[in-house]
Design a protein around this motif. Structure first.
Motif, PDB file in Angstrom:
ATOM      1  N   TYR A  15      -6.536  -5.254  -8.513  1.00  0.00           N
ATOM      2  CA  TYR A  15      -7.091  -5.156  -7.169  1.00  0.00           C
ATOM      3  C   TYR A  15      -6.690  -6.381  -6.358  1.00  0.00           C
ATOM      4  O   TYR A  15      -6.310  -7.429  -6.896  1.00  0.00           O
ATOM      5  CB  TYR A  15      -8.614  -5.016  -7.212  1.00  0.00           C
ATOM      6  N   GLU A  39      -4.180   4.112  -3.674  1.00  0.00           N
ATOM      7  CA  GLU A  39      -5.286   3.196  -3.899  1.00  0.00           C
ATOM      8  C   GLU A  39      -6.615   3.777  -3.395  1.00  0.00           C
ATOM      9  O   GLU A  39      -6.638   4.753  -2.646  1.00  0.00           O
ATOM     10  CB  GLU A  39      -5.050   1.870  -3.148  1.00  0.00           C
ATOM     11  N   ARG A  56      -6.180  -0.543  -7.279  1.00  0.00           N
ATOM     12  CA  ARG A  56      -4.952   0.173  -7.605  1.00  0.00           C
ATOM     13  C   ARG A  56      -5.137   1.026  -8.861  1.00  0.00           C
ATOM     14  O   ARG A  56      -6.069   0.838  -9.641  1.00  0.00           O
ATOM     15  CB  ARG A  56      -3.804  -0.808  -7.785  1.00  0.00           C
ATOM     16  N   LYS A  57      -4.212   1.962  -9.039  1.00  0.00           N
ATOM     17  CA  LYS A  57      -4.298   2.884 -10.175  1.00  0.00           C
ATOM     18  C   LYS A  57      -4.266   2.171 -11.511  1.00  0.00           C
ATOM     19  O   LYS A  57      -4.853   2.627 -12.494  1.00  0.00           O
ATOM     20  CB  LYS A  57      -3.136   3.897 -10.106  1.00  0.00           C
ATOM     21  N   LEU A  85       0.841  -1.198   0.000  1.00  0.00           N
ATOM     22  CA  LEU A  85       0.000   0.000   0.000  1.00  0.00           C
ATOM     23  C   LEU A  85       0.877   1.250   0.000  1.00  0.00           C
ATOM     24  O   LEU A  85       1.777   1.385   0.839  1.00  0.00           O
ATOM     25  CB  LEU A  85      -0.920   0.010   1.225  1.00  0.00           C
TER      26      LEU A  85
END
Length: 859
Positions: free
Chosen positions: A823, A799, A818-819, A795
């Motif tokens: 996921y 996110e 996530r960008k 992390l």
């Protein structure tokens, strides 16, 4: 279920043993008390059987009384007063919101050490305290007028836990509901160091202000029957050590064992060698290793202490009751079964300190200089402009004899006074860069130091009495000399604060202290004399006498017999009775305040304001739904304290709270502290993660109140991010590591995130009180499953997070988006421990649940 406990008297007692049978003999004494309380507060006493089973079930608990202090008591009273107003607006009787049991509030957290090393320091500080806190004190006076069961100990009366130990605590007393029924004294307090009262055989621990409010409203509080760790004490402490040394060893040992959410109970032959004052020093530090209580069963020393402090009637009732209810220990009871036993030989303990930022970081005194030295630190000296002296890295910039932990122990204080006497006789002086102060937790200490002739030499070293309050221990250390502050800032001098307190968290004591060290009162004197931690005071001189000869620590350290002689001569029942008989008259400013009993009028104030979380209560609770698209406000590491989440100490002009106050026309000299302004929501929200030593992994190159706004990636202050997200109606999450929320019990550490829009906290583990506060604010307390952490999930703060909470409120699931479109999913442990907590969380928190009950007329 009651029996006549004293023949030919009116007094009866609850016969908890008739409910649970002979099985009580295996229960630790702390669980016997819990069983007695559960028997009184459940149908037919059946909850006592759950205590006997020891399977972790929730049992109802209701204390005999509540203990508040002003920093946490004022926010709680503001909530209650606001609910009265809200009820009146709804056409209901506001007086239905009242206190259902006796409440003592001690004003002890407001005093800042603005004046020191001055024979008029105490009066000057008390005058200044009242000047800047008048709005707060007027509110408290208004509360005392409106709530008959509230007693306020005025500013200057002492520290709540020491006053509790020396005066308020009774061990056994008539019930406030039925004065014919004798009950064990028990006490919940809005301060994490409430377990200090355990030293008197009184069950008590710290709770958040919100949990205290529930008790005020007449509710029992659910307590999951805890594991009980038996701390077996053997041997006897050597003559050269203080109770502080024992407490620091226990803090280190039990933090390593892992005792969060447990009761710790002292037993063994070494237990009987400890005075009640020694036990109090140990029990006071229960929150420093996460234990709910450090229970000290009743014995002859308990009775002696009650008599020695002027409570003869309580002593008589306590002895009779404890023996009749099998709550007395004399070393013959070998049937007790602890869940785990930890041993400690008191005879092997030596002098020690702790630091640089955690109470459990114990260091043998001989190793302190090496362990506390910063990497690359040398004995460089920097001239202080406008003076004839200099200052350097490792210098002691604050030396404070303070806190209830140690000043409630006469041997500690007398030893410090004798150290000072011996130092003055040899011609030693404290270097000018050391800010010295003495802030006892009760006026009894001042009496016996004065009458024994020890206050004079303390004065000569700059330890004039500057306060009867928490002061430096609570982050209210006040300013340094302006020239010293300027030099420290300009040359990045790495100084240290030394205090006889219980907490030394980073950024807590003073923003300019790079490290904080806990030491016993006589060692505070020693470090004040040497003026640095770069010297080993066990083998290097503290200074040089009139003849230029070195003076060693051993030259000044008093003998145990000398300490005993003074304690026995000057610490008397008369001193306690006389001082506490006059406790209501110690502050003329307080007595001059007037208050009426009508409807409370909310006037514009930066101290007391109507709380948004009360104003926004819906009449009907909505369903607990999923939390979608959360953004992280901060991502934090291990051992994040409530000081990091919502600091207590100095407000600087450049902080967001400081800027706000200046916009409101408040001069920096009148900022006071974060803690004293917890009754103003506009300051509280600006205090969110505002600690000067915060480390946010989203901004790894910045120390302090910094974060990153997403998706833009802009680095800014935490409050600027909060403002941005509130404008977007963006709900937030906080990510952390182990022991999240350790430290003080302040409920603002849950209220501040709520105001910021935080609706969930996901960590590896919580400290007990903070988790409870989150539940009571309707913030989801969530834990990663074993083996999963913020690091394993990689992390970085870019996110978004979805949290789906099970309908039965027993678990949850996390989806990390996530960008790049990928996921991750993982289960989460929803830390709601019983049906009562699940009901509270489902209602959106304690205040909405309580208000709806009042509104429905069901409370």
């Amino acid at each position: 279920m009651t029996f006549k406990i004293i023949p030919n008297s009116k007094f009866s007692a609850t016969d908890y043993r008739s409910v649970i049978g002979d099985g009580y003999r295996s229960l630790p004494h702390s669980l016997r008390l819990l069983a007695e309380n559960a028997a009184r507060h459940s149908e037919g006493g059946e909850a006592a059987l759950d205590v006997l089973a020891r399977e972790g079930d929730a049992v109802p608990f209701r204390p005999a009384r509540l203990l508040l202090h002003d920093m946490l008591g004022i926010p709680a009273l503001i909530d209650i007063m606001a609910m009265r107003n809200l009820l009146e607006e709804q056409g209901r009787d506001p007086l239905s919101v009242d206190m259902s049991l006796p409440v003592d509030l001690v004003i002890d957290h407001s005093m800042s050490i603005n004046h020191w090393a001055d024979r008029f320091a105490l009066q000057k500080n008390m005058d200044r305290e009242f000047e800047v806190n008048r709005e707060r004190f007027e509110f408290l006076k208004a509360c005392e007028t409106r709530f008959p069961r509230l007693r306020v100990i005025p500013p200057g009366g002492g520290i709540c836990h020491q006053v509790n130990l020396e005066f308020l605590g009774q061990t056994v007393l008539p019930s406030h509901e039925d004065d014919n029924l004798l009950v064990p004294d028990s006490c919940l307090g809005t301060d994490s160091h409430t377990p200090m009262i355990n030293a008197l055989g009184i069950m008590g621990w710290g709770v958040g202000g919100l949990e205290a409010e529930a008790v005020l409203f007449g509710e029992t509080t659910p307590v999951n029957v805890p594991r009980v760790i038996g701390l077996e004490l053997t041997g006897a402490p050597s003559d050269e050590i203080m109770a502080t040394d024992i407490a620091l060893v226990i803090a280190e040992k039990l933090r390593a064992v892992g005792v969060v959410d447990t009761f710790v109970e002292l037993f063994g032959p070494g237990y009987r060698t400890l005075s009640v004052a020694d036990r109090a020093t140990i029990a006071n530090m229960a929150p420093e290793y996460g234990s709910t209580m450090v229970f000290c069963p009743v014995d002859e020393r308990t009775i002696g202490y009650l008599r020695d402090t002027g409570r003869g009637r309580s002593a008589n009732l306590t002895e009779i009751y404890s023996k009749a209810q099998d709550l007395w220990v004399d070393g013959s009871d070998t049937n007790v079964e602890y869940d785990e036993v930890v041993g400690l030989d008191l005879g092997r303990i030596g002098r020690s300190v702790s630091g640089p930022s955690r109470p459990e970081q114990r260091i043998d005194l001989a190793d302190a200089s090496e362990r506390l030295k910063l990497k690359g630190e040398t004995e460089r000296r920097v001239p202080v402009q406008g003076t004839s002296h200099d200052i350097g890295d490792g210098d002691v910039i604050i030396a404070a004899i303070t806190s209830c932990t140690n000043t409630a122990n006469p041997r500690n204080m007398v030893a410090a006074g004798l150290m000072a006497r011996n130092a003055v006789a040899r011609g030693l002086k404290v270097p000018p860069h050391v800010k010295t102060s003495l802030a006892p937790g009760s006026r009894v200490v001042a009496s016996y130091l004065e009458e024994s002739g020890l206050q004079g030499p303390l004065d000569a070293l700059g330890f004039e009495i500057a306060a009867f309050s928490c002061s430096t221990c609570n982050g209210m250390s006040g300013p340094l000399h302006p020239a010293h502050e300027a030099t420290i800032k300009a040359d990045d001098v790495k100084g240290i604060a030394v205090l006889s307190g219980n907490r030394n968290f980073a950024g807590r004591i003073h923003p300019l202290a790079s490290r904080n060290m806990i030491a016993s009162p006589p060692l505070v004197v020693a470090y004040a004399l040497t003026g640095t931690i770069l010297k080993d005071i066990t083998c290097e001189p503290l200074g040089y006498d009139h003849d230029g000869d070195p003076v060693m620590l051993s030259d000044l350290w008093p003998s145990a017999d000398e300490v005993t002689e003074i304690v026995e001569k000057f610490v008397t029942p008369t001193e306690f009775s006389r001082n506490y008989a006059a406790i209501n008259d110690v502050n003329v400013h307080w007595n001059d305040l007037a208050a009426d009993a009508g409807t409370y009028e909310w006037v514009p104030s930066n101290y007391v304001s109507f709380p948004p979380f009360v104003r926004k209560i819906d009449k009907v609770a909505g369903p607990v739904g999923p939390l979608k698209g959360l953004r992280p406000l901060v991502i934090l590491g291990d051992s994040v304290t409530t000081d990091h989440i919502s600091p207590s100490g100095i407000i600087t002009p450049e902080s967001e709270a400081g800027r706000y106050l200046q916009q409101q026309g408040v001069e920096p000299r009148d900022f006071n502290s974060f803690g004293t302004r917890r009754g103003c929501s506009d300051v509280v929200v600006r205090s969110t993660y505002a600690n000067y030593r915060l480390r946010n992994e989203m901004t790894p190159d910045n120390e302090g109140s910094w974060t990153r706004i997403e998706p833009e990636g802009e680095i800014t202050s935490v409050f600027k991010a909060i403002e941005t997200y509130l404008d977007r109606d963006q709900k937030l999450v906080v990510i952390g590591g182990k022991e999240y929320g350790c430290g003080s019990s302040r409920d603002t550490a849950a209220k501040a995130p709520w105001l910021a829009g935080v609706r969930a906290v996901i960590v590896e583990s919580f400290e007990r009180i903070h988790r409870s506060n989150l539940v009571n604010m309707g913030i989801a307390p969530l834990c990663f499953p074993k083996g999963v952490t913020r690091r394993t999930l990689r992390l970085d703060g870019s996110e978004t997070y979805d949290i789906d909470i099970d309908e039965d409120l027993l678990g949850a699931r996390l989806t990390v988006h996530r960008k790049d479109g990928s996921y991750d999913m993982t289960p989460l442990d929803l830390r709601l421990y019983n049906d009562g907590e699940r009901d509270t969380f489902a209602a959106g928190g304690l205040l909405p649940r309580a208000f709806r009950k009042f509104l429905a007329g069901a409370a």
